[in-house]
Enzyme design. Structure first.
Site, PDB file in Angstrom:
ATOM      1  N   SER A 144       0.520  -1.715  -0.276  1.00 21.33           N
ATOM      2  CA  SER A 144       0.150   0.107   0.063  1.00 21.33           C
ATOM      3  C   SER A 144       0.969   0.949  -0.091  1.00 21.33           C
ATOM      4  O   SER A 144       2.115   1.145   0.888  1.00 21.33           O
ATOM      5  CB  SER A 144      -1.271   0.084   1.434  1.00 21.33           C
ATOM      6  OG  SER A 144       0.075  -0.270   2.821  1.00 21.33           O
ATOM      7  N   GLU A 180       0.873   5.518   1.076  1.00 21.79           N
ATOM      8  CA  GLU A 180       0.412   6.651   1.211  1.00 21.79           C
ATOM      9  C   GLU A 180       0.703   7.881   0.700  1.00 21.79           C
ATOM     10  O   GLU A 180       2.201   8.011   0.757  1.00 21.79           O
ATOM     11  CB  GLU A 180       1.066   6.595   3.306  1.00 21.79           C
ATOM     12  CG  GLU A 180       0.074   7.778   3.809  1.00 21.79           C
ATOM     13  CD  GLU A 180       0.653   7.623   4.925  1.00 21.79           C
ATOM     14  OE1 GLU A 180       0.678   6.556   5.776  1.00 21.79           O
ATOM     15  OE2 GLU A 180       1.010   8.891   5.708  1.00 21.79           O
ATOM     16  N   ASP A 208      -3.077  14.672  16.118  1.00 22.54           N
ATOM     17  CA  ASP A 208      -2.381  15.235  17.595  1.00 22.54           C
ATOM     18  C   ASP A 208      -3.029  16.553  17.921  1.00 22.54           C
ATOM     19  O   ASP A 208      -3.863  17.446  16.454  1.00 22.54           O
ATOM     20  CB  ASP A 208      -1.022  15.613  16.754  1.00 22.54           C
ATOM     21  CG  ASP A 208      -0.176  13.473  16.906  1.00 22.54           C
ATOM     22  OD1 ASP A 208       0.325  13.314  18.303  1.00 22.54           O
ATOM     23  OD2 ASP A 208       0.788  13.854  15.576  1.00 22.54           O
ATOM     24  N   PHE A 257      11.695  14.719  10.346  1.00 24.69           N
ATOM     25  CA  PHE A 257       9.959  13.711  10.316  1.00 24.69           C
ATOM     26  C   PHE A 257      10.059  13.006  11.687  1.00 24.69           C
ATOM     27  O   PHE A 257       8.902  12.670  12.703  1.00 24.69           O
ATOM     28  CB  PHE A 257       9.222  13.187   9.077  1.00 24.69           C
ATOM     29  CG  PHE A 257       8.476  14.535   7.788  1.00 24.69           C
ATOM     30  CD1 PHE A 257       8.682  15.652   8.562  1.00 24.69           C
ATOM     31  CD2 PHE A 257       8.418  14.528   6.863  1.00 24.69           C
ATOM     32  CE1 PHE A 257       8.406  16.529   7.655  1.00 24.69           C
ATOM     33  CE2 PHE A 257       8.207  14.634   6.025  1.00 24.69           C
ATOM     34  CZ  PHE A 257       8.126  15.571   5.870  1.00 24.69           C
ATOM     35  N   HIS A 288       3.453  -1.201   3.472  1.00 19.97           N
ATOM     36  CA  HIS A 288       3.053   0.715   3.799  1.00 19.97           C
ATOM     37  C   HIS A 288       4.235   1.328   3.852  1.00 19.97           C
ATOM     38  O   HIS A 288       4.701   1.485   4.531  1.00 19.97           O
ATOM     39  CB  HIS A 288       1.986   0.402   4.594  1.00 19.97           C
ATOM     40  CG  HIS A 288       1.140   1.635   4.327  1.00 19.97           C
ATOM     41  ND1 HIS A 288       0.208   2.129   4.121  1.00 19.97           N
ATOM     42  CD2 HIS A 288       2.046   3.227   5.095  1.00 19.97           C
ATOM     43  CE1 HIS A 288      -0.016   3.532   4.088  1.00 19.97           C
ATOM     44  NE2 HIS A 288       0.614   4.305   4.811  1.00 19.97           N
TER      45      HIS A 288
HETATM   46  P1  FAD Z   1      -4.475   6.299  20.147  1.00 20.40           P
HETATM   47  O1  FAD Z   1      -4.322   5.259  19.473  1.00 20.40           O
HETATM   48  O2  FAD Z   1      -5.268   6.362  20.653  1.00 20.40           O
HETATM   49  O3  FAD Z   1      -3.796   6.421  20.873  1.00 20.40           O
HETATM   50  C1  FAD Z   1      -2.577   7.919  21.148  1.00 20.40           C
HETATM   51  C2  FAD Z   1      -2.081   7.242  22.286  1.00 20.40           C
HETATM   52  O4  FAD Z   1      -2.777   8.247  23.091  1.00 20.40           O
HETATM   53  C3  FAD Z   1      -0.941   6.189  22.792  1.00 20.40           C
HETATM   54  O5  FAD Z   1      -0.055   6.633  23.775  1.00 20.40           O
HETATM   55  C4  FAD Z   1      -2.090   5.725  24.201  1.00 20.40           C
HETATM   56  O6  FAD Z   1      -1.390   4.363  24.737  1.00 20.40           O
HETATM   57  C5  FAD Z   1      -2.497   7.011  24.756  1.00 20.40           C
HETATM   58  N1  FAD Z   1      -4.367   6.562  24.653  1.00 20.40           N
HETATM   59  C6  FAD Z   1      -5.000   5.889  24.274  1.00 20.40           C
HETATM   60  N2  FAD Z   1      -5.869   6.146  24.993  1.00 20.40           N
HETATM   61  C7  FAD Z   1      -6.200   6.311  26.336  1.00 20.40           C
HETATM   62  C8  FAD Z   1      -6.530   6.080  27.351  1.00 20.40           C
HETATM   63  N3  FAD Z   1      -7.661   5.559  27.244  1.00 20.40           N
HETATM   64  N4  FAD Z   1      -6.572   5.851  28.259  1.00 20.40           N
HETATM   65  C9  FAD Z   1      -4.772   6.478  28.210  1.00 20.40           C
HETATM   66  N5  FAD Z   1      -4.714   6.674  26.951  1.00 20.40           N
HETATM   67  C10 FAD Z   1      -4.937   6.052  26.079  1.00 20.40           C
HETATM   68  N6  FAD Z   1      -1.921  11.443  11.606  1.00 20.40           N
HETATM   69  C11 FAD Z   1      -3.106  13.120  11.228  1.00 20.40           C
HETATM   70  O7  FAD Z   1      -3.250  14.247  12.060  1.00 20.40           O
HETATM   71  N7  FAD Z   1      -2.579  12.413   9.938  1.00 20.40           N
HETATM   72  C12 FAD Z   1      -3.607  11.262   9.636  1.00 20.40           C
HETATM   73  O8  FAD Z   1      -3.914  11.484   8.532  1.00 20.40           O
HETATM   74  C13 FAD Z   1      -2.543  10.158   9.904  1.00 20.40           C
HETATM   75  N8  FAD Z   1      -1.641   9.475   9.155  1.00 20.40           N
HETATM   76  C14 FAD Z   1      -0.802   8.239  10.050  1.00 20.40           C
HETATM   77  C15 FAD Z   1      -0.503   7.332   9.557  1.00 20.40           C
HETATM   78  C16 FAD Z   1      -0.098   6.287  10.163  1.00 20.40           C
HETATM   79  C17 FAD Z   1       0.093   5.219   9.671  1.00 20.40           C
HETATM   80  C18 FAD Z   1       0.302   6.635  11.609  1.00 20.40           C
HETATM   81  C19 FAD Z   1       1.090   5.604  12.707  1.00 20.40           C
HETATM   82  C20 FAD Z   1       0.116   7.471  12.226  1.00 20.40           C
HETATM   83  C21 FAD Z   1      -0.845   8.591  11.479  1.00 20.40           C
HETATM   84  N9  FAD Z   1      -0.662  10.090  11.924  1.00 20.40           N
HETATM   85  C22 FAD Z   1      -1.284  10.663  11.932  1.00 20.40           C
HETATM   86  C23 FAD Z   1      -0.044  10.015  13.411  1.00 20.40           C
HETATM   87  C24 FAD Z   1      -1.043  10.111  14.357  1.00 20.40           C
HETATM   88  O9  FAD Z   1      -2.147  10.655  14.718  1.00 20.40           O
HETATM   89  C25 FAD Z   1      -0.515  10.386  15.794  1.00 20.40           C
HETATM   90  O10 FAD Z   1       1.004   8.736  15.810  1.00 20.40           O
HETATM   91  C26 FAD Z   1      -0.902  10.086  17.198  1.00 20.40           C
HETATM   92  O11 FAD Z   1      -0.739  11.028  17.955  1.00 20.40           O
HETATM   93  C27 FAD Z   1      -1.973   9.120  17.564  1.00 20.40           C
HETATM   94  O12 FAD Z   1      -2.739   8.101  17.444  1.00 20.40           O
HETATM   95  P2  FAD Z   1      -3.219   6.935  17.262  1.00 20.40           P
HETATM   96  O13 FAD Z   1      -4.241   6.758  16.553  1.00 20.40           O
HETATM   97  O14 FAD Z   1      -2.213   5.874  17.067  1.00 20.40           O
HETATM   98  O15 FAD Z   1      -3.889   6.982  18.082  1.00 20.40           O
END
Ligand code: FAD
Length: 301
Positions: free
Chosen positions: A25, A27, A119, A229, A279
């Site tokens: 895939s 990105e 974020d 980055f 990916h």
């Molecule tokens: P989560 O899985 O929700 O976790 C984030 C943090 O919060 C973790 O440390 C977790 O342990 C903690 N956490 C979660 N739930 C709880 C809880 N209930 N209590 C306490 N702690 C908790 N960002 C963008 O803005 N746009 C994009 O298109 C984008 N694409 C991405 C694609 C990939 C493949 C990757 C790896 C990252 C991407 N990101 C993108 C970045 C991402 O948004 C950030 O890394 C963000 O900080 C975390 O997102 P997440 O979905 O992993 O969050």
């Protein structure tokens, strides 16, 4: 000769007819200007003939690219026939607003979503406060998307731990919650030391995670840009990688050759360890990804 005993069995030495095809895939990010859009389509048109599993388009912080992401994924699918995945975050939006984006994707025929928390507007690493009426985190978002349609859902994983996870247990529990909520696979953050990925997969499997954890590969088009980055998102660049690029700032030809060699070494080592899905973070460029796909025996039709 000091030949590695398993040399004869290296998966990267099999021709494509001897093994299952790799699943790739790619990105992209939504272009902001006409010039960037031209490069986006040029790269899509070069990479689409490789028949990737999907091409994904990122979602700007706080939904800033909402319309552009939808426009790009819809057009990728319509123009190339390749499946497209739309990224989606839940930062600064109510559940209703996020659900509206999801149904917009569904109505446009997009059935793959990369579901992320995102974020905070203040920047990566700043504490995250969910919108009072919003999804709390990515696991909550995945559960919400599942209620809205039959989507293929990818989530994020962090071979070096998410910077906000206090410890490995918290980090892996969070990934498990995302998979248990209905995600089909995890895609990793960029990493440059394969041992971090192997250790992460071991931890995830020990915690009962059986969904694929697809390595996210970031070719180092520009060492200066990628190291910027990487440090922002908590990925470390090993000294031995940095040393290979040292002094190449004004030598683009050698830089490009070293970038191809470094990415090839990383990908082929993963193949030899049994990885079959990748990916690629393209940054809307095609050349290094085309070369890596070729090394994997993936050619345009
Ligand atoms: P989560 O899985 O929700 O976790 C984030 C943090 O919060 C973790 O440390 C977790 O342990 C903690 N956490 C979660 N739930 C709880 C809880 N209930 N209590 C306490 N702690 C908790 N960002 C963008 O803005 N746009 C994009 O298109 C984008 N694409 C991405 C694609 C990939 C493949 C990757 C790896 C990252 C991407 N990101 C993108 C970045 C991402 O948004 C950030 O890394 C963000 O900080 C975390 O997102 P997440 O979905 O992993 O969050």
């Amino acid at each position: 000769m000091n030949r590695h005993p398993s040399e004869a069995h290296r998966a990267s030495r099999l021709v494509s007819a001897e093994r299952a095809p790799f699943q790739l895939s790619f990105e992209f990010f939504p272009p902001k200007t006409d010039v960037m859009e031209e490069r986006f389509w040029d790269s899509i048109n070069k990479l689409a003939p490789l028949k990737p599993r999907f091409v994904s388009v990122t979602y700007g912080a706080g939904g800033s690219t909402r319309e552009r992401t939808l426009r790009m994924v819809s057009r990728v699918k319509a123009d190339t026939g390749v499946d497209a995945a739309a990224h989606l975050t839940c930062v600064g939006a109510t559940r209703g607003e996020v659900d509206e984006v999801v149904t917009g994707y569904r109505d446009a025929g997009i059935n793959r979503i990369v579901a992320l928390r995102g974020d905070p507007a203040e920047g990566i690493g700043k504490p995250f406060t969910p919108h009072p009426e919003g999804y709390k985190n990515a696991a909550d978002l995945v559960a919400g998307i599942r209620k809205l349609g039959d989507f293929d859902i990818s989530v994020a994983a962090y071979p070096e731990k998410h910077p906000q996870s206090a410890d490995w247990g918290t980090d892996i529990d969070n990934l498990k919650r995302k998979i248990d909520a209905g995600a089909d696979r995890a895609i990793t953050q960029m990493f440059f030391d394969n041992d971090d990925y192997f250790a992460f997969v071991d931890r995830a499997q020990a915690a009962g995670i059986t969904a694929p954890i697809v390595p996210g590969i970031q070719p180092i088009h520009s060492f200066r840009q990628i190291s910027g980055f990487a440090s922002k998102c908590g990925a470390h660049i090993p000294d031995w990688v940095a040393e290979r690029f040292a002094g190449l700032e004004d030598d683009p030809d050698t830089h490009a050759l070293v970038a191809a060699a470094v990415a090839a070494e990383q990908v082929l080592e993963l193949v030899d360890s049994g990885v079959t899905e990748f990916h690629f973070y393209t940054l809307n460029r095609s050349n290094l990804v085309l070369a890596l796909a070729r090394l994997l025996g993936v050619r345009p039709d």
